[in-house]
Motif scaffolding. Structure first.
Motif, PDB file in Angstrom:
ATOM      1  N   MET A   1      17.934  -4.510 -10.306  1.00  0.00           N
ATOM      2  CA  MET A   1      17.380  -5.159  -9.149  1.00  0.00           C
ATOM      3  C   MET A   1      15.843  -4.521  -9.140  1.00  0.00           C
ATOM      4  SD  MET A   1      18.158  -4.883  -5.028  1.00  0.00           S
ATOM      5  CE  MET A   1      19.714  -5.650  -5.233  1.00  0.00           C
ATOM      6  N   HIS A   2      15.128  -5.298  -9.259  1.00  0.00           N
ATOM      7  CA  HIS A   2      13.630  -5.153  -9.016  1.00  0.00           C
ATOM      8  C   HIS A   2      13.169  -5.039  -7.455  1.00  0.00           C
ATOM      9  CE1 HIS A   2      12.849  -4.646 -13.180  1.00  0.00           C
ATOM     10  NE2 HIS A   2      12.869  -5.938 -13.262  1.00  0.00           N
ATOM     11  N   LEU A   3      13.212  -3.958  -6.837  1.00  0.00           N
ATOM     12  CA  LEU A   3      13.142  -4.050  -5.217  1.00  0.00           C
ATOM     13  C   LEU A   3      11.612  -3.734  -4.902  1.00  0.00           C
ATOM     14  CD1 LEU A   3      14.605  -4.180  -2.391  1.00  0.00           C
ATOM     15  CD2 LEU A   3      15.308  -1.855  -2.726  1.00  0.00           C
ATOM     16  N   PHE A   4      11.421  -4.538  -3.878  1.00  0.00           N
ATOM     17  CA  PHE A   4       9.859  -4.076  -3.213  1.00  0.00           C
ATOM     18  C   PHE A   4       9.727  -4.011  -1.949  1.00  0.00           C
ATOM     19  CE2 PHE A   4       9.293  -6.206  -7.674  1.00  0.00           C
ATOM     20  CZ  PHE A   4       8.245  -5.464  -8.117  1.00  0.00           C
ATOM     21  N   TYR A   5       8.814  -3.552  -1.193  1.00  0.00           N
ATOM     22  CA  TYR A   5       8.723  -3.463   0.125  1.00  0.00           C
ATOM     23  C   TYR A   5       7.560  -4.002   0.713  1.00  0.00           C
ATOM     24  CZ  TYR A   5       7.926  -0.905   4.565  1.00  0.00           C
ATOM     25  OH  TYR A   5       7.556  -0.354   5.754  1.00  0.00           O
ATOM     26  N   GLN A   6       7.945  -4.897   1.707  1.00  0.00           N
ATOM     27  CA  GLN A   6       7.050  -5.621   2.414  1.00  0.00           C
ATOM     28  C   GLN A   6       7.392  -5.711   3.837  1.00  0.00           C
ATOM     29  OE1 GLN A   6       4.378  -6.864   3.972  1.00  0.00           O
ATOM     30  NE2 GLN A   6       3.646  -7.501   2.247  1.00  0.00           N
ATOM     31  N   PRO A   7       6.833  -4.778   4.882  1.00  0.00           N
ATOM     32  CA  PRO A   7       7.187  -4.606   6.228  1.00  0.00           C
ATOM     33  C   PRO A   7       7.088  -5.991   7.032  1.00  0.00           C
ATOM     34  CG  PRO A   7       5.200  -3.617   5.867  1.00  0.00           C
ATOM     35  CD  PRO A   7       5.734  -3.767   4.505  1.00  0.00           C
ATOM     36  N   ASN A   8       6.122  -6.841   6.683  1.00  0.00           N
ATOM     37  CA  ASN A   8       5.896  -8.158   7.115  1.00  0.00           C
ATOM     38  C   ASN A   8       6.638  -9.212   6.458  1.00  0.00           C
ATOM     39  OD1 ASN A   8       4.926 -10.438   8.412  1.00  0.00           O
ATOM     40  ND2 ASN A   8       2.654  -9.865   8.205  1.00  0.00           N
ATOM     41  N   LYS A   9       7.791  -9.620   7.273  1.00  0.00           N
ATOM     42  CA  LYS A   9       8.673 -10.450   6.428  1.00  0.00           C
ATOM     43  C   LYS A   9       8.071 -12.099   6.414  1.00  0.00           C
ATOM     44  CE  LYS A   9      11.242 -11.444  10.783  1.00  0.00           C
ATOM     45  NZ  LYS A   9      12.476 -11.272  11.408  1.00  0.00           N
ATOM     46  N   ASN A  10       6.918 -12.270   7.043  1.00  0.00           N
ATOM     47  CA  ASN A  10       6.277 -13.629   7.122  1.00  0.00           C
ATOM     48  C   ASN A  10       4.863 -13.599   6.223  1.00  0.00           C
ATOM     49  OD1 ASN A  10       8.204 -14.692   9.155  1.00  0.00           O
ATOM     50  ND2 ASN A  10       6.974 -13.439  10.733  1.00  0.00           N
ATOM     51  N   LEU A  11       4.832 -12.557   5.306  1.00  0.00           N
ATOM     52  CA  LEU A  11       3.491 -12.532   4.563  1.00  0.00           C
ATOM     53  C   LEU A  11       3.832 -13.032   3.122  1.00  0.00           C
ATOM     54  CD1 LEU A  11       0.660 -11.580   4.533  1.00  0.00           C
ATOM     55  CD2 LEU A  11       1.285  -9.527   3.806  1.00  0.00           C
ATOM     56  N   TYR A  12       4.904 -12.842   2.533  1.00  0.00           N
ATOM     57  CA  TYR A  12       5.312 -13.491   1.034  1.00  0.00           C
ATOM     58  C   TYR A  12       4.365 -13.147   0.208  1.00  0.00           C
ATOM     59  CZ  TYR A  12       7.952 -16.443   4.438  1.00  0.00           C
ATOM     60  OH  TYR A  12       8.707 -16.752   5.478  1.00  0.00           O
ATOM     61  N   GLU A  13       3.854 -11.899   0.201  1.00  0.00           N
ATOM     62  CA  GLU A  13       2.884 -11.402  -0.756  1.00  0.00           C
ATOM     63  C   GLU A  13       3.144  -9.776  -0.743  1.00  0.00           C
ATOM     64  OE1 GLU A  13      -1.413 -13.180  -1.111  1.00  0.00           O
ATOM     65  OE2 GLU A  13      -1.677 -11.000  -0.568  1.00  0.00           O
ATOM     66  N   LEU A  14       2.909  -9.174  -2.112  1.00  0.00           N
ATOM     67  CA  LEU A  14       3.045  -7.918  -2.191  1.00  0.00           C
ATOM     68  C   LEU A  14       1.819  -7.281  -1.898  1.00  0.00           C
ATOM     69  CD1 LEU A  14       5.137  -7.865  -5.618  1.00  0.00           C
ATOM     70  CD2 LEU A  14       6.046  -7.659  -3.048  1.00  0.00           C
ATOM     71  N   ASP A  15       1.661  -6.062  -1.460  1.00  0.00           N
ATOM     72  CA  ASP A  15       0.361  -5.464  -1.387  1.00  0.00           C
ATOM     73  C   ASP A  15      -0.126  -4.871  -2.788  1.00  0.00           C
ATOM     74  OD1 ASP A  15       1.671  -3.248  -1.984  1.00  0.00           O
ATOM     75  OD2 ASP A  15       1.754  -2.213   0.001  1.00  0.00           O
ATOM     76  N   GLU A  16      -1.301  -4.441  -2.466  1.00  0.00           N
ATOM     77  CA  GLU A  16      -2.141  -4.113  -3.849  1.00  0.00           C
ATOM     78  C   GLU A  16      -1.324  -2.949  -4.681  1.00  0.00           C
ATOM     79  OE1 GLU A  16      -6.364  -2.018  -5.153  1.00  0.00           O
ATOM     80  OE2 GLU A  16      -5.857  -2.662  -3.209  1.00  0.00           O
ATOM     81  N   GLU A  17      -0.645  -2.141  -4.087  1.00  0.00           N
ATOM     82  CA  GLU A  17      -0.165  -1.118  -4.915  1.00  0.00           C
ATOM     83  C   GLU A  17       1.228  -1.793  -5.501  1.00  0.00           C
ATOM     84  OE1 GLU A  17       2.209   3.360  -4.302  1.00  0.00           O
ATOM     85  OE2 GLU A  17       0.962   2.334  -2.628  1.00  0.00           O
ATOM     86  N   GLU A  18       1.970  -2.532  -4.585  1.00  0.00           N
ATOM     87  CA  GLU A  18       3.158  -3.233  -5.275  1.00  0.00           C
ATOM     88  C   GLU A  18       2.937  -4.101  -6.376  1.00  0.00           C
ATOM     89  OE1 GLU A  18       5.862  -1.535  -4.658  1.00  0.00           O
ATOM     90  OE2 GLU A  18       6.764  -2.417  -2.721  1.00  0.00           O
ATOM     91  N   THR A  19       1.895  -4.814  -6.078  1.00  0.00           N
ATOM     92  CA  THR A  19       1.483  -5.976  -7.339  1.00  0.00           C
ATOM     93  C   THR A  19       1.066  -5.214  -8.533  1.00  0.00           C
ATOM     94  OG1 THR A  19       0.368  -7.328  -5.597  1.00  0.00           O
ATOM     95  CG2 THR A  19      -0.610  -7.529  -8.070  1.00  0.00           C
ATOM     96  N   ARG A  20       0.409  -4.033  -8.512  1.00  0.00           N
ATOM     97  CA  ARG A  20       0.105  -3.161  -9.597  1.00  0.00           C
ATOM     98  C   ARG A  20       1.365  -2.948 -10.051  1.00  0.00           C
ATOM     99  NH1 ARG A  20      -2.302   0.439  -7.427  1.00  0.00           N
ATOM    100  NH2 ARG A  20      -4.261  -0.536  -7.161  1.00  0.00           N
ATOM    101  N   HIS A  21       2.146  -2.183  -9.361  1.00  0.00           N
ATOM    102  CA  HIS A  21       3.669  -1.834 -10.074  1.00  0.00           C
ATOM    103  C   HIS A  21       4.306  -2.829 -10.744  1.00  0.00           C
ATOM    104  CE1 HIS A  21       6.984   0.626 -10.777  1.00  0.00           C
ATOM    105  NE2 HIS A  21       7.722  -0.123 -10.099  1.00  0.00           N
ATOM    106  N   SER A  22       4.296  -4.048 -10.262  1.00  0.00           N
ATOM    107  CA  SER A  22       5.132  -5.299 -10.794  1.00  0.00           C
ATOM    108  C   SER A  22       4.487  -5.949 -12.083  1.00  0.00           C
ATOM    109  CB  SER A  22       5.014  -6.352  -9.712  1.00  0.00           C
ATOM    110  OG  SER A  22       3.783  -6.988  -9.242  1.00  0.00           O
ATOM    111  N   SER A  23       3.317  -5.617 -12.110  1.00  0.00           N
ATOM    112  CA  SER A  23       2.406  -6.461 -13.047  1.00  0.00           C
ATOM    113  C   SER A  23       2.133  -5.155 -14.470  1.00  0.00           C
ATOM    114  CB  SER A  23       0.930  -7.101 -12.892  1.00  0.00           C
ATOM    115  OG  SER A  23       0.035  -6.033 -12.512  1.00  0.00           O
ATOM    116  N   LYS A  24       1.857  -4.124 -13.926  1.00  0.00           N
ATOM    117  CA  LYS A  24       1.541  -3.209 -14.810  1.00  0.00           C
ATOM    118  C   LYS A  24       2.593  -2.161 -15.535  1.00  0.00           C
ATOM    119  CE  LYS A  24      -2.922  -4.293 -14.852  1.00  0.00           C
ATOM    120  NZ  LYS A  24      -3.403  -5.110 -15.849  1.00  0.00           N
ATOM    121  N   VAL A  25       3.575  -1.999 -14.479  1.00  0.00           N
ATOM    122  CA  VAL A  25       4.439  -0.895 -14.949  1.00  0.00           C
ATOM    123  C   VAL A  25       5.939  -1.749 -15.325  1.00  0.00           C
ATOM    124  CG1 VAL A  25       6.391   0.874 -14.131  1.00  0.00           C
ATOM    125  CG2 VAL A  25       3.744   0.810 -13.518  1.00  0.00           C
TER     126      VAL A  25
END
Length: 236
Positions: A1-25
């Motif tokens: 499972m690829h698990l990410f953290y987004q405290p705002n359940k209504n935003l539907y977008e990963l933050d900059e650090e999570e975005t970098r992790h998803s794409s680069k790592v």
């Protein structure tokens, strides 16, 4: 499972650090399935949508993960080195802890505490540890708790303080834990709690416990205590 953290359940977008992790790592692309938690028990199954430097997602399923039937609270006087406090928070989060409180004791310099305990950084470390260990609740972390008022406020089912008097033996923390109960464990600073602080805790319903036959560093004691409480809940 690829698990990410987004405290705002209504935003539907990963933050900059999570975005970098998803794409680069993780090398994820649009259309891949990810899971997102708000750190409060919500788990969302999502379809990733990568667009330039943004990582949005569409929720295709969600559920609330119930809390555990027990709770572990560790209250601790911080060590003098920031990296040890950070390592301690990381490892306790991985093991399982609902709350971590940093205390100001007689042997704690408040100025030192402000230098070695950075709440924003600790929350980021805890969030990363939560994801790594596949959990869905972010532990609550508090700082600058005055000892006396903190002791008076505790409402846990089991209240323990790690302290073994000279020439005396007390029960191991493992034997004091009650099944499906909340447990609070106090860990002292380098130099330990003062006699006055120990007496005050005991007057307010705390029992003294041992963490084993060897003398442990503050951060090691916190992790050992956290693990013992979790293990007792499984085996008791």
């Amino acid at each position: 499972m690829h698990l990410f953290y987004q405290p705002n359940k209504n935003l539907y977008e990963l933050d900059e650090e999570e975005t970098r992790h998803s794409s680069k790592v993780l090398r994820l692309n649009s259309g891949d399935i990810i899971h997102v938690t708000d750190g409060k028990g919500l788990l969302q199954k999502c379809v990733l949508n990568m667009h330039k430097n943004k990582a949005g997602y569409e929720v295709i399923g969600s559920e609330m993960i119930p809390r555990r039937s027990f709770a572990v609270h560790i209250a601790i006087a911080p060590t003098r080195k920031a990296e040890r406090n950070e390592w301690m928070v990381e490892k306790m989060t991985e093991i399982g802890v609902e709350r971590i409180d940093f205390l100001i004791t007689e042997h704690t310099n408040p100025e030192t505490l402000n230098r070695v305990v950075n709440l924003n950084r600790l929350n980021r470390i805890a969030a990363a540890a939560m994801k790594q260990s596949q959990q869905f609740y972010l532990p609550e972390i508090t700082v600058n708790n005055k000892y006396d008022s903190f002791i008076r406020s505790r409402q846990e089912d089991v209240k323990l303080i790690a302290y073994v008097p000279d020439q005396n033996t007390v029960e191991h923390v493992f034997s004091k834990v009650r099944k499906d109960s909340s447990t609070s464990l106090l860990i002292g600073p380098e130099g330990d709690f003062s006699e006055k602080e120990i007496a005050f805790a005991m007057e307010n319903g705390f029992s003294t416990v041992s963490l084993g036959p060897t003398r442990l560093r503050t951060e090691t004691a916190a992790i050992a205590g956290c693990h013992a409480i979790n293990l007792a809940q499984i085996l008791n």
